[in-house]
Write a protein that holds these residues in place. Structure first.
Motif, PDB file in Angstrom:
ATOM      1  N   VAL A 222      39.839  10.034  26.272  1.00 48.83           N
ATOM      2  CA  VAL A 222      40.876  10.269  25.267  1.00 48.83           C
ATOM      3  C   VAL A 222      40.295  10.071  23.864  1.00 48.83           C
ATOM      4  N   GLU A 223      39.492   9.004  23.712  1.00 47.49           N
ATOM      5  CA  GLU A 223      38.863   8.751  22.405  1.00 47.49           C
ATOM      6  C   GLU A 223      37.935   9.882  22.003  1.00 47.49           C
ATOM      7  N   ALA A 224      37.138  10.370  22.961  1.00 51.86           N
ATOM      8  CA  ALA A 224      36.181  11.437  22.650  1.00 51.86           C
ATOM      9  C   ALA A 224      36.898  12.700  22.202  1.00 51.86           C
ATOM     10  N   VAL A 225      37.971  13.054  22.901  1.00 56.38           N
ATOM     11  CA  VAL A 225      38.738  14.244  22.524  1.00 56.38           C
ATOM     12  C   VAL A 225      39.475  14.011  21.205  1.00 56.38           C
ATOM     13  N   GLY A 226      40.063  12.835  21.076  1.00 58.39           N
ATOM     14  CA  GLY A 226      40.818  12.530  19.870  1.00 58.39           C
ATOM     15  C   GLY A 226      39.964  12.542  18.622  1.00 58.39           C
ATOM     16  N   ALA A 227      38.734  12.068  18.733  1.00 54.13           N
ATOM     17  CA  ALA A 227      37.846  12.043  17.567  1.00 54.13           C
ATOM     18  C   ALA A 227      37.533  13.456  17.082  1.00 54.13           C
ATOM     19  N   ARG A 228      37.566  14.437  18.006  1.00 54.63           N
ATOM     20  CA  ARG A 228      37.264  15.817  17.640  1.00 54.63           C
ATOM     21  C   ARG A 228      38.489  16.561  17.123  1.00 54.63           C
ATOM     22  N   CYS A 229      39.657  16.174  17.639  1.00 51.87           N
ATOM     23  CA  CYS A 229      40.857  16.984  17.396  1.00 51.87           C
ATOM     24  C   CYS A 229      41.805  16.410  16.348  1.00 51.87           C
ATOM     25  N   LEU A 230      41.761  15.108  16.121  1.00 53.34           N
ATOM     26  CA  LEU A 230      42.746  14.485  15.247  1.00 53.34           C
ATOM     27  C   LEU A 230      42.160  14.130  13.894  1.00 53.34           C
ATOM     28  N   ASP A 231      42.992  14.210  12.883  1.00 54.01           N
ATOM     29  CA  ASP A 231      42.631  13.715  11.565  1.00 54.01           C
ATOM     30  C   ASP A 231      42.703  12.186  11.599  1.00 54.01           C
ATOM     31  N   VAL A 232      41.656  11.527  11.117  1.00 56.12           N
ATOM     32  CA  VAL A 232      41.612  10.064  11.158  1.00 56.12           C
ATOM     33  C   VAL A 232      42.829   9.455  10.479  1.00 56.12           C
TER      34      VAL A 232
END
Length: 340
Positions: A222-232
């Motif tokens: 989830v973290e790996a995908v989130g780091a690519r897809c979400l604005d911090v």
């Protein structure tokens, strides 16, 4: 070395202060946030070889790296480029963010010593690698009782007890209403409360011991995908209410206490943040006696007690309706810890 001591807590309850107090005793090797900046990977693997464990210690999680690239630095991050090492913040090894700078103002030699100790190790359980890390640091610093303190670690209790059957646990707690107010003011906690809420909405419980953040491997994905897809900023500016923070605290307490109940009672010490501030000398004496191998000398007690300040509660400043809603959100945790 002695068996490990873990200071477990829900976060925002004074564990940083307690670690600073304990660091003043020259017998205690206190690593602050050792597990925290390994993030979702902290205890998610059962076995690794030395190179694998070294990558764990030396690599920031994708989300944390993105936060640092965006210029967001948590107060718990002690690392400063130039002062503590040559790396820019987003490239600094995970163990250099807080754990080693908390232990030494010149952490690079410790980091290099750990590399020489850990990287050649063969495939082994995670607990063996952790023991090797702490043994090397104890040898380098002349300390002998190792203590790990990570914020928001209460949900890791079950896994830590499995890994270290002879470990001792210090459970530091605080009135959950004040914890919730503090959590809501911290971007990383707002993000975590929002994340846990989303998991619950799709039928998952991150409060289950085997699903806990830092234990279950799917959090890494989830973290790996989130780091690519979400604005911090979208993550850290999550809009969560005081009531959501209060429920998160209460559910964490309920699950964590259930895991602590499985540990032999002589291996658990419970300390209230309020009593630590009100009577630091007596509280620290109890803690020293609990470790069984440290003498609570007067000089240390005086240095440590001087760090305590009167407790300040923001709960009473809330409007009556907010207090009532927060009381309800925290009710189970407050009852279990004896606050009501």
């Amino acid at each position: 070395m002695s068996d490990p001591v873990f200071i477990v807590n829900t976060g925002r309850c004074g564990s940083t202060l307690l670690a600073r107090m304990m660091r003043e005793n020259r017998d205690w090797l206190v690593l602050s946030e050792y597990l925290s900046y390994l993030s979702s990977r902290a205890l998610s693997r059962r076995r690794l070889d030395g190179e694998g464990y070294w990558r764990l210690l030396s690599t920031q999680s994708p989300v944390l790296r993105e936060m640092h690239l965006a210029g967001q630095k948590q107060p718990e991050v002690l690392y400063e480029q130039g002062r503590h090492g040559p790396w820019p913040l987003h490239e600094a090894p995970a163990i250099m963010l807080a754990a080693l700078p908390f232990l030494s103002q010149t952490p690079v030699p410790l980091y290099e010593r750990l590399a020489a100790e850990i990287r050649p190790r063969r495939m082994a359980p995670l607990a063996d690698h952790m023991r090797a890390v702490f043994a090397a640091l104890a040898d380098a610093t002349g300390r002998r009782v190792w203590i790990e303190r990570t914020g928001d670690s209460l949900l890791l209790t079950g896994r830590l007890a499995q890994m270290f059957p002879q470990a001792r646990f210090v459970h530091l707690h605080r009135d959950g209403r004040d914890v919730a107010i503090s959590m809501r003011g911290k971007p990383d906690f707002r993000a975590k409360v929002a994340y846990f809420g989303q998991l619950r909405r799709i039928g998952l419980s991150p409060y289950r011991p085997d699903f806990a953040y830092g234990v279950a491997r799917w959090h890494e994905w989830v973290e790996a995908v989130g780091a690519r897809c979400l604005d911090v900023h979208q993550v850290t500016d999550a809009d969560v209410s005081l009531q959501e923070c209060g429920r998160h605290w209460s559910w964490s307490v309920e699950a964590g206490l259930a895991e602590l109940a499985r540990v032999p009672p002589e291996r658990v010490l419970t300390i209230g943040y309020e009593e630590l501030l009100d009577d630091p000398r007596s509280t620290l004496r109890r803690l020293a006696n609990f470790t069984g191998e440290v003498q609570p000398d007067t000089a240390w007690l005086e240095r440590a007690a001087a760090m305590a300040a009167p407790a300040v509660s923001h709960y009473d400043r809330l409007p009556a309706r907010d207090r009532a809603e927060l009381d309800l959100a925290c009710r189970t945790g407050l009852r279990l810890l004896g606050y009501v």
